[in-house]
Scaffold this motif. Structure first.
Motif, PDB file in Angstrom:
ATOM      1  N   GLY A 147      -1.249  -0.851   3.657  1.00 24.04           N
ATOM      2  CA  GLY A 147      -0.871   0.270   4.502  1.00 24.04           C
ATOM      3  C   GLY A 147      -1.779   1.454   4.270  1.00 24.04           C
ATOM      4  N   VAL A 148      -1.967   2.260   5.313  1.00 25.14           N
ATOM      5  CA  VAL A 148      -2.807   3.453   5.223  1.00 25.14           C
ATOM      6  C   VAL A 148      -2.011   4.643   5.741  1.00 25.14           C
ATOM      7  CG1 VAL A 148      -4.946   4.571   5.946  1.00 25.14           C
ATOM      8  CG2 VAL A 148      -4.887   2.092   5.600  1.00 25.14           C
ATOM      9  N   GLY A 149      -1.945   5.687   4.931  1.00 27.64           N
ATOM     10  CA  GLY A 149      -1.277   6.906   5.341  1.00 27.64           C
ATOM     11  C   GLY A 149      -2.269   8.042   5.492  1.00 27.64           C
ATOM     12  N   ALA A 150      -1.773   9.212   5.823  1.00 26.46           N
ATOM     13  CA  ALA A 150      -2.655  10.355   6.009  1.00 26.46           C
ATOM     14  C   ALA A 150      -3.287  10.798   4.697  1.00 26.46           C
ATOM     15  CB  ALA A 150      -1.873  11.515   6.626  1.00 26.46           C
ATOM     16  N   ASP A 151      -2.644  10.497   3.555  1.00 29.03           N
ATOM     17  CA  ASP A 151      -3.157  10.975   2.273  1.00 29.03           C
ATOM     18  C   ASP A 151      -3.174   9.899   1.197  1.00 29.03           C
ATOM     19  OD1 ASP A 151      -0.466  10.675   1.974  1.00 29.03           O
ATOM     20  OD2 ASP A 151      -0.094  12.663   1.112  1.00 29.03           O
ATOM     21  N   ARG A 152      -3.066   8.652   1.605  1.00 33.31           N
ATOM     22  CA  ARG A 152      -3.043   7.576   0.607  1.00 33.31           C
ATOM     23  C   ARG A 152      -3.256   6.214   1.260  1.00 33.31           C
ATOM     24  NH1 ARG A 152       2.936   8.674  -1.069  1.00 33.31           N
ATOM     25  NH2 ARG A 152       2.258  10.677  -0.206  1.00 33.31           N
ATOM     26  N   VAL A 153      -3.575   5.227   0.427  1.00 27.84           N
ATOM     27  CA  VAL A 153      -3.508   3.829   0.853  1.00 27.84           C
ATOM     28  C   VAL A 153      -2.537   3.132  -0.087  1.00 27.84           C
ATOM     29  CG1 VAL A 153      -5.864   3.817   1.769  1.00 27.84           C
ATOM     30  CG2 VAL A 153      -5.470   3.073  -0.585  1.00 27.84           C
ATOM     31  N   THR A 154      -1.816   2.183   0.463  1.00 26.15           N
ATOM     32  CA  THR A 154      -0.821   1.449  -0.312  1.00 26.15           C
ATOM     33  C   THR A 154      -1.311   0.028  -0.525  1.00 26.15           C
ATOM     34  OG1 THR A 154       0.955   2.772   0.648  1.00 26.15           O
ATOM     35  CG2 THR A 154       1.587   0.696  -0.400  1.00 26.15           C
ATOM     36  N   THR A 155      -1.165  -0.468  -1.737  1.00 25.19           N
ATOM     37  CA  THR A 155      -1.646  -1.799  -2.066  1.00 25.19           C
ATOM     38  C   THR A 155      -0.506  -2.811  -2.068  1.00 25.19           C
ATOM     39  OG1 THR A 155      -1.331  -1.624  -4.460  1.00 25.19           O
ATOM     40  CG2 THR A 155      -3.361  -0.696  -3.540  1.00 25.19           C
ATOM     41  N   ALA A 156      -0.884  -4.090  -2.116  1.00 23.82           N
ATOM     42  CA  ALA A 156       0.118  -5.163  -2.123  1.00 23.82           C
ATOM     43  C   ALA A 156       0.982  -5.110  -3.366  1.00 23.82           C
ATOM     44  CB  ALA A 156      -0.583  -6.517  -2.018  1.00 23.82           C
ATOM     45  N   GLY A 157       0.447  -4.513  -4.431  1.00 25.99           N
ATOM     46  CA  GLY A 157       1.231  -4.383  -5.655  1.00 25.99           C
ATOM     47  C   GLY A 157       2.150  -3.186  -5.668  1.00 25.99           C
ATOM     48  N   GLY A 158       2.192  -2.441  -4.565  1.00 25.47           N
ATOM     49  CA  GLY A 158       3.072  -1.291  -4.481  1.00 25.47           C
ATOM     50  C   GLY A 158       2.464   0.004  -4.976  1.00 25.47           C
ATOM     51  N   GLU A 159       1.212  -0.014  -5.364  1.00 22.02           N
ATOM     52  CA  GLU A 159       0.553   1.192  -5.870  1.00 22.02           C
ATOM     53  C   GLU A 159       0.050   2.047  -4.713  1.00 22.02           C
ATOM     54  OE1 GLU A 159      -3.378   2.457  -8.534  1.00 22.02           O
ATOM     55  OE2 GLU A 159      -2.981   0.351  -8.037  1.00 22.02           O
ATOM     56  N   ASP A 160       0.186   3.355  -4.850  1.00 19.58           N
ATOM     57  CA  ASP A 160      -0.380   4.293  -3.890  1.00 19.58           C
ATOM     58  C   ASP A 160      -1.661   4.878  -4.480  1.00 19.58           C
ATOM     59  OD1 ASP A 160       1.557   3.994  -1.952  1.00 19.58           O
ATOM     60  OD2 ASP A 160       2.796   5.640  -2.692  1.00 19.58           O
ATOM     61  N   VAL A 161      -2.764   4.719  -3.754  1.00 17.68           N
ATOM     62  CA  VAL A 161      -4.048   5.282  -4.179  1.00 17.68           C
ATOM     63  C   VAL A 161      -4.304   6.528  -3.339  1.00 17.68           C
ATOM     64  CG1 VAL A 161      -6.514   4.876  -4.437  1.00 17.68           C
ATOM     65  CG2 VAL A 161      -4.904   2.978  -4.748  1.00 17.68           C
ATOM     66  N   PRO A 162      -4.386   7.708  -3.958  1.00 19.40           N
ATOM     67  CA  PRO A 162      -4.609   8.943  -3.188  1.00 19.40           C
ATOM     68  C   PRO A 162      -5.885   8.869  -2.362  1.00 19.40           C
ATOM     69  CG  PRO A 162      -4.020   9.433  -5.460  1.00 19.40           C
ATOM     70  CD  PRO A 162      -4.277   7.957  -5.401  1.00 19.40           C
ATOM     71  N   ALA A 163      -5.805   9.358  -1.116  1.00 24.12           N
ATOM     72  CA  ALA A 163      -6.959   9.305  -0.219  1.00 24.12           C
ATOM     73  C   ALA A 163      -6.867  10.426   0.804  1.00 24.12           C
ATOM     74  CB  ALA A 163      -7.039   7.950   0.483  1.00 24.12           C
ATOM     75  N   ALA A 164      -7.633  11.481   0.579  1.00 27.95           N
ATOM     76  CA  ALA A 164      -7.739  12.520   1.604  1.00 27.95           C
ATOM     77  C   ALA A 164      -8.488  11.981   2.811  1.00 27.95           C
ATOM     78  CB  ALA A 164      -8.450  13.750   1.043  1.00 27.95           C
ATOM     79  N   VAL A 165      -9.399  11.050   2.544  1.00 30.23           N
ATOM     80  CA  VAL A 165     -10.142  10.356   3.598  1.00 30.23           C
ATOM     81  C   VAL A 165     -10.187   8.879   3.243  1.00 30.23           C
ATOM     82  CG1 VAL A 165     -12.372  10.046   4.731  1.00 30.23           C
ATOM     83  CG2 VAL A 165     -11.575  12.349   4.188  1.00 30.23           C
ATOM     84  N   THR A 166      -9.854   8.037   4.208  1.00 31.38           N
ATOM     85  CA  THR A 166      -9.979   6.589   4.030  1.00 31.38           C
ATOM     86  C   THR A 166     -11.061   6.069   4.958  1.00 31.38           C
ATOM     87  OG1 THR A 166      -7.622   6.350   3.472  1.00 31.38           O
ATOM     88  CG2 THR A 166      -8.788   4.365   4.194  1.00 31.38           C
ATOM     89  N   VAL A 167     -12.011   5.332   4.393  1.00 34.11           N
ATOM     90  CA  VAL A 167     -13.082   4.714   5.173  1.00 34.11           C
ATOM     91  C   VAL A 167     -12.810   3.214   5.218  1.00 34.11           C
ATOM     92  CG1 VAL A 167     -15.560   4.369   5.409  1.00 34.11           C
ATOM     93  CG2 VAL A 167     -14.688   6.494   4.393  1.00 34.11           C
ATOM     94  N   TRP A 168     -12.669   2.665   6.427  1.00 33.94           N
ATOM     95  CA  TRP A 168     -12.300   1.257   6.585  1.00 33.94           C
ATOM     96  C   TRP A 168     -13.553   0.421   6.822  1.00 33.94           C
ATOM     97  CZ3 TRP A 168      -7.521  -0.254   5.463  1.00 33.94           C
ATOM     98  CH2 TRP A 168      -7.149  -1.574   5.753  1.00 33.94           C
ATOM     99  N   ALA A 169     -13.819  -0.510   5.916  1.00 36.26           N
ATOM    100  CA  ALA A 169     -15.033  -1.324   6.005  1.00 36.26           C
ATOM    101  C   ALA A 169     -14.728  -2.764   5.610  1.00 36.26           C
ATOM    102  CB  ALA A 169     -16.126  -0.742   5.099  1.00 36.26           C
ATOM    103  N   THR A 170     -13.690  -3.314   6.225  1.00 36.11           N
ATOM    104  CA  THR A 170     -13.256  -4.667   5.859  1.00 36.11           C
ATOM    105  C   THR A 170     -13.849  -5.768   6.731  1.00 36.11           C
ATOM    106  OG1 THR A 170     -11.313  -4.491   7.288  1.00 36.11           O
ATOM    107  CG2 THR A 170     -11.059  -3.773   5.006  1.00 36.11           C
ATOM    108  N   GLY A 171     -14.735  -5.402   7.641  1.00 32.75           N
ATOM    109  CA  GLY A 171     -15.343  -6.420   8.499  1.00 32.75           C
ATOM    110  C   GLY A 171     -15.378  -5.966   9.945  1.00 32.75           C
TER     111      GLY A 171
END
Length: 472
Positions: free
Chosen positions: A213-237
């Protein structure tokens, strides 16, 4: 009446195919229209540089193709009817129109792929096209020191983006999230250098981590962890342009057009697909990955096959293979990973400033090759022959360079040429070498297998010795 060739898309592959066709066919016999919504040729492999504030040289299509016989048309493609042989477009002024074709080259390429992850389309930035890179650029400019930037995707695009942002903005907290290990596609030497560079740049790496999941200020991982992200750059393919799937063309489940060895649609023989739009196979029958390295030789192949069929000449058959993967790691570092023919890493790798220079030369050569599809060598324009089928030619295999596993991807129904025929037709190196098509250092090509019919023995020898690095 002129044979109408319409090329959709003026990226690396479309522009190359259009220019190459113009240098193969007599202007009195064909009309070549190059359709793209943009007025300029965009160096897609440099968009991570554009995103951090570096400007790209403008390359107007009108200027690039002036006097070549290619007519650029600024328009957005909205539909293709392969049964009626028409293309529906919306011009830059908002007017609608329809183009009729006798031969279509489909080179609409690909865009970013959010993979259906919730929030990615709404909150993540992408660098698959210039508008996306410019939006990211504007966002980064307004970002204060210490703010977190997360790059999602551990492929070549993600690695380059993370390194470029960290190098240009050392005041930001840059992180990379990858489903696998960092650089697990590279050799031990390549992985070690990548870790060293990311450590020096201060990039935090989250390995074996899936973003759900991607939010306005974070990305969420499959393990339930939130990684802070003021900016998310998507480069998965990348995802293929959706228009092909809406046509009667035979496509794969991902919307790529199924083609034969000459890049010709298996369902509609008057349509050719090149680059990311095509599902083509390489050594060992493995699908070619979406990349400039695969796209450039596919454009050469399609253009030469079209020209051969229209002029009653032998249709070339070549194999497309890989030599290396080029990764820029900021402006002063890089990684050139040498690979087998089917794109698997070998032990050898070039690193550091020399690798950065190598990659820069490749990028410059790629752009130069678009404007000079004959690669600076003399060409002869042939007349179109009506109602005469063109024979096919099987490829001649050349010994592979050290460390590369050589394979062929010729049509099983074609037979190998005789020794006399091979002497007459010549032999190519790891890149094309027919009528001025041997690459100079720089064109981003995986490299087709073999093919050559130069005008003299001296020229043939020179072409045999030519070799070009691979871009990504």
């Amino acid at each position: 009446m002129q044979h109408r060739i319409v090329v959709l898309g003026a990226g690396y592959t479309g522009a190359l195919a259009a220019g190459r066709l113009a240098r193969r066919l007599h202007r009195d016999d064909v009309s070549i229209t190059l359709v793209d919504a943009r007025p300029d040729f965009v160096e897609r492999v440099r968009l991570h540089q554009l995103a951090v504030g570096r400007d790209l040289r403008p390359r107007p299509l009108k200027e690039m193709f002036a006097g070549t016989g290619v007519e650029p048309r600024r328009a957005k493609v909205t539909a293709v009817d392969v049964d009626r042989r028409t293309v529906a477009v919306v011009d830059a002024d908002g007017g609608t129109g329809e183009l009729r074709y006798d031969t279509l080259v489909y080179a609409l390429g690909s865009g970013w792929d959010d993979r259906g992850v919730p929030g990615a389309a709404e909150h993540a930035h992408e660098i698959a096209n210039r508008p996306g890179a410019l939006r990211l650029r504007e966002r980064l400019v307004g970002l204060g020191a210490g703010r977190p930037v997360v790059v999602v995707g551990g492929g070549l695009t993600g690695l380059e983006a993370a390194a470029e942002i960290a190098g240009a903005r050392p005041d930001l907290a840059v992180a990379l999230v990858t489903r696998g290990g960092l650089g697990d596609r590279f050799s031990d030497k390549g992985r070690a250098h990548l870790r060293k560079v990311f450590g020096r740049l201060g990039v935090t790496v989250h390995e074996h981590t899936t973003v759900t999941g991607v939010g306005a200020d974070r990305v969420t991982t499959a393990g339930g962890e939130d990684v802070p992200a003021a900016v998310t750059v998507w480069a998965t393919g990348f995802a293929a342009h959706p228009i092909a799937r809406a046509t009667a063309l035979e496509t794969t489940g991902t919307g790529r057009i199924t083609v034969d060895g000459s890049m010709r649609s298996v369902s509609h023989p008057d349509v050719y697909a090149v680059g990311d739009a095509a599902m083509a196979t390489g050594p060992g029958g493995r699908p070619l990955r979406m990349s400039c390295a695969s796209g450039v030789p596919s454009a050469w192949q399609a253009a030469d096959a079209i020209a051969a069929r229209l002029t009653g000449r032998k249709v070339p058959a070549v194999s497309i293979r890989y030599y290396n993967q080029c990764v820029s790691l900021g402006r002063g570092d890089g990684l050139i990973q040498y690979v087998t023919a089917d794109d698997r890493a070998v032990g050898a790798a070039l690193t550091g400033r020399l690798a950065a220079l190598y990659k820069e030369l490749v990028c410059r050569g790629a752009a130069w090759g678009v404007a000079n599809p004959a690669l600076g060598l003399p060409v002869r324009r042939h007349r179109v022959v009506r109602g005469r089928p063109a024979p096919s030619r099987s490829p001649r295999r050349r010994p592979d360079p050290p460390g590369a596993a050589g394979t062929r991807a010729a049509d099983a129904r074609r037979t190998a040429p005789t020794r006399t025929a091979r002497r007459r037709n010549g032999s190519g190196g790891p890149h094309r070498a027919r009528q001025g098509s041997a690459p100079l250092p720089g064109p981003c090509a995986a490299g087709p297998g073999t093919r050559s019919r130069p005008a003299s023995c001296a020229r043939r020898t020179a072409l045999r010795r030519s070799a070009a690095p691979s871009l990504r």
